[in-house]
Design a protein around this motif. Structure first.
Motif, PDB file in Angstrom:
ATOM      1  N   ASP A  58       0.819  -1.210   0.000  1.00  0.00           N
ATOM      2  CA  ASP A  58       0.000   0.000   0.000  1.00  0.00           C
ATOM      3  C   ASP A  58       0.851   1.257   0.000  1.00  0.00           C
ATOM      4  O   ASP A  58       0.497   2.252  -0.623  1.00  0.00           O
ATOM      5  CB  ASP A  58      -1.003   0.001   1.160  1.00  0.00           C
ATOM      6  CG  ASP A  58      -0.343  -0.095   2.528  1.00  0.00           C
ATOM      7  OD1 ASP A  58       0.750  -0.685   2.621  1.00  0.00           O
ATOM      8  OD2 ASP A  58      -0.930   0.412   3.495  1.00  0.00           O
ATOM      9  N   GLN A  61       2.183   1.628  -3.579  1.00  0.00           N
ATOM     10  CA  GLN A  61       1.117   2.102  -4.458  1.00  0.00           C
ATOM     11  C   GLN A  61       0.829   3.583  -4.238  1.00  0.00           C
ATOM     12  O   GLN A  61       0.576   4.322  -5.186  1.00  0.00           O
ATOM     13  CB  GLN A  61      -0.145   1.274  -4.255  1.00  0.00           C
ATOM     14  CG  GLN A  61      -0.019  -0.133  -4.787  1.00  0.00           C
ATOM     15  CD  GLN A  61      -1.206  -1.012  -4.430  1.00  0.00           C
ATOM     16  OE1 GLN A  61      -2.001  -0.680  -3.548  1.00  0.00           O
ATOM     17  NE2 GLN A  61      -1.314  -2.145  -5.103  1.00  0.00           N
ATOM     18  N   GLN A  62       0.884   4.010  -2.994  1.00  0.00           N
ATOM     19  CA  GLN A  62       0.663   5.425  -2.682  1.00  0.00           C
ATOM     20  C   GLN A  62       1.769   6.279  -3.296  1.00  0.00           C
ATOM     21  O   GLN A  62       1.492   7.330  -3.881  1.00  0.00           O
ATOM     22  CB  GLN A  62       0.611   5.621  -1.162  1.00  0.00           C
ATOM     23  CG  GLN A  62       0.297   7.030  -0.749  1.00  0.00           C
ATOM     24  CD  GLN A  62       0.252   7.176   0.771  1.00  0.00           C
ATOM     25  OE1 GLN A  62       0.563   6.253   1.514  1.00  0.00           O
ATOM     26  NE2 GLN A  62      -0.130   8.348   1.222  1.00  0.00           N
ATOM     27  N   GLU A  64       3.594   5.499  -5.912  1.00  0.00           N
ATOM     28  CA  GLU A  64       3.386   5.460  -7.363  1.00  0.00           C
ATOM     29  C   GLU A  64       2.331   6.476  -7.785  1.00  0.00           C
ATOM     30  O   GLU A  64       2.513   7.212  -8.753  1.00  0.00           O
ATOM     31  CB  GLU A  64       2.966   4.065  -7.810  1.00  0.00           C
ATOM     32  CG  GLU A  64       4.061   3.037  -7.743  1.00  0.00           C
ATOM     33  CD  GLU A  64       3.550   1.623  -8.003  1.00  0.00           C
ATOM     34  OE1 GLU A  64       2.326   1.416  -8.210  1.00  0.00           O
ATOM     35  OE2 GLU A  64       4.391   0.705  -7.997  1.00  0.00           O
ATOM     36  N   GLN A  65       1.221   6.512  -7.065  1.00  0.00           N
ATOM     37  CA  GLN A  65       0.137   7.435  -7.393  1.00  0.00           C
ATOM     38  C   GLN A  65       0.587   8.885  -7.248  1.00  0.00           C
ATOM     39  O   GLN A  65       0.318   9.711  -8.121  1.00  0.00           O
ATOM     40  CB  GLN A  65      -1.093   7.167  -6.505  1.00  0.00           C
ATOM     41  CG  GLN A  65      -2.284   8.047  -6.817  1.00  0.00           C
ATOM     42  CD  GLN A  65      -2.783   7.889  -8.246  1.00  0.00           C
ATOM     43  OE1 GLN A  65      -2.724   6.819  -8.826  1.00  0.00           O
ATOM     44  NE2 GLN A  65      -3.272   8.975  -8.812  1.00  0.00           N
ATOM     45  N   GLN A  66       1.267   9.206  -6.160  1.00  0.00           N
ATOM     46  CA  GLN A  66       1.776  10.567  -5.966  1.00  0.00           C
ATOM     47  C   GLN A  66       2.745  10.948  -7.073  1.00  0.00           C
ATOM     48  O   GLN A  66       2.704  12.075  -7.585  1.00  0.00           O
ATOM     49  CB  GLN A  66       2.466  10.682  -4.605  1.00  0.00           C
ATOM     50  CG  GLN A  66       1.535  10.667  -3.434  1.00  0.00           C
ATOM     51  CD  GLN A  66       2.277  10.627  -2.096  1.00  0.00           C
ATOM     52  OE1 GLN A  66       3.481  10.396  -2.039  1.00  0.00           O
ATOM     53  NE2 GLN A  66       1.541  10.842  -1.027  1.00  0.00           N
ATOM     54  N   SER A  67       3.610  10.015  -7.455  1.00  0.00           N
ATOM     55  CA  SER A  67       4.580  10.285  -8.519  1.00  0.00           C
ATOM     56  C   SER A  67       3.876  10.539  -9.846  1.00  0.00           C
ATOM     57  O   SER A  67       4.254  11.450 -10.588  1.00  0.00           O
ATOM     58  CB  SER A  67       5.552   9.112  -8.670  1.00  0.00           C
ATOM     59  OG  SER A  67       6.338   8.990  -7.517  1.00  0.00           O
ATOM     60  N   ARG A  68       2.866   9.731 -10.163  1.00  0.00           N
ATOM     61  CA  ARG A  68       2.112   9.932 -11.408  1.00  0.00           C
ATOM     62  C   ARG A  68       1.473  11.316 -11.431  1.00  0.00           C
ATOM     63  O   ARG A  68       1.530  12.007 -12.444  1.00  0.00           O
ATOM     64  CB  ARG A  68       1.033   8.858 -11.563  1.00  0.00           C
ATOM     65  CG  ARG A  68       1.529   7.582 -12.211  1.00  0.00           C
ATOM     66  CD  ARG A  68       0.376   6.680 -12.624  1.00  0.00           C
ATOM     67  NE  ARG A  68      -0.344   6.130 -11.489  1.00  0.00           N
ATOM     68  CZ  ARG A  68       0.045   5.064 -10.790  1.00  0.00           C
ATOM     69  NH1 ARG A  68       1.144   4.429 -11.107  1.00  0.00           N
ATOM     70  NH2 ARG A  68      -0.671   4.628  -9.780  1.00  0.00           N
ATOM     71  N   GLU A  69       0.880  11.717 -10.314  1.00  0.00           N
ATOM     72  CA  GLU A  69       0.231  13.028 -10.247  1.00  0.00           C
ATOM     73  C   GLU A  69       1.243  14.157 -10.402  1.00  0.00           C
ATOM     74  O   GLU A  69       1.004  15.121 -11.133  1.00  0.00           O
ATOM     75  CB  GLU A  69      -0.534  13.165  -8.933  1.00  0.00           C
ATOM     76  CG  GLU A  69      -1.757  12.275  -8.851  1.00  0.00           C
ATOM     77  CD  GLU A  69      -2.369  12.209  -7.456  1.00  0.00           C
ATOM     78  OE1 GLU A  69      -1.955  12.980  -6.559  1.00  0.00           O
ATOM     79  OE2 GLU A  69      -3.278  11.375  -7.261  1.00  0.00           O
ATOM     80  N   THR A  87       5.378   6.155 -15.944  1.00  0.00           N
ATOM     81  CA  THR A  87       5.964   5.900 -14.638  1.00  0.00           C
ATOM     82  C   THR A  87       6.209   4.401 -14.542  1.00  0.00           C
ATOM     83  O   THR A  87       5.529   3.609 -15.192  1.00  0.00           O
ATOM     84  CB  THR A  87       5.050   6.346 -13.474  1.00  0.00           C
ATOM     85  OG1 THR A  87       3.789   5.701 -13.606  1.00  0.00           O
ATOM     86  CG2 THR A  87       4.876   7.857 -13.450  1.00  0.00           C
ATOM     87  N   THR A  89       7.964   1.273 -11.617  1.00  0.00           N
ATOM     88  CA  THR A  89       8.415   0.990 -10.264  1.00  0.00           C
ATOM     89  C   THR A  89       9.452  -0.115 -10.324  1.00  0.00           C
ATOM     90  O   THR A  89       9.273  -1.105 -11.021  1.00  0.00           O
ATOM     91  CB  THR A  89       7.244   0.541  -9.374  1.00  0.00           C
ATOM     92  OG1 THR A  89       6.258   1.574  -9.380  1.00  0.00           O
ATOM     93  CG2 THR A  89       7.698   0.294  -7.939  1.00  0.00           C
TER      94      THR A  89
END
Length: 143
Positions: A58, A61-62, A64-69, A87, A89
């Motif tokens: 988790d 994944q968090q 990854e999401q922050q990096s994408r944004e 992106t 990982t």
């Protein structure tokens, strides 16, 4: 003179990454090349006493999401199309190499900050990419 058709810029999400992206975009414009952008989220080791573990799913994944944004927001400032933003990982060099081969990249652009002291003894991402890439690599001095 070699003409580049597809340039991949691999960057970190900070001010040096912004500089690298700006310069890579200028190169792409000069060559009339397509520009793709990559940010790699490295696995984060967590020390737990004597054990070294990877970060929980988790948390990864968090990140990854922050990096994408963050990457999308940065690329929007440079008017880079969403389909050119990537992106990944994992370990940085293999991720860059894999995407470069997938997209048939002619030139990989990344930042280089000279290191001093003990840090200079350890391998640098840009050196690792250079030795493994199947295309040209340009390391931009950003430090």
């Amino acid at each position: 003179m070699t003409t580049y058709h597809h340039i991949l810029v691999a960057l970190v999400l900070d001010q040096t990454g912004r500089k690298v992206l700006q310069r890579a975009q200028g190169l792409a414009e000069n060559f009339g090349a397509r520009l793709s952008v990559l940010h790699v989220v490295e696995y984060i080791p967590i020390e737990s006493g004597e054990l070294l573990m990877s970060a929980p799913i988790d948390l990864t994944q968090q990140l990854e999401q922050q990096s994408r944004e963050q990457l999308r927001a940065l690329c929007a400032e440079f008017s880079i199309a969403q389909d050119q933003i990537h992106t990944a990982t994992g370990p940085v060099t293999p991720q860059i190499q894999q995407l470069a081969e997938e997209l048939q990249i002619d030139l990989i652009v990344l930042g280089h900050q000279p290191r001093h002291g003990i840090a200079a003894w350890f391998p640098h991402t840009e050196e690792s990419v250079l030795s493994r890439a199947h295309c040209d690599v340009l390391a931009l001095r950003v430090g």
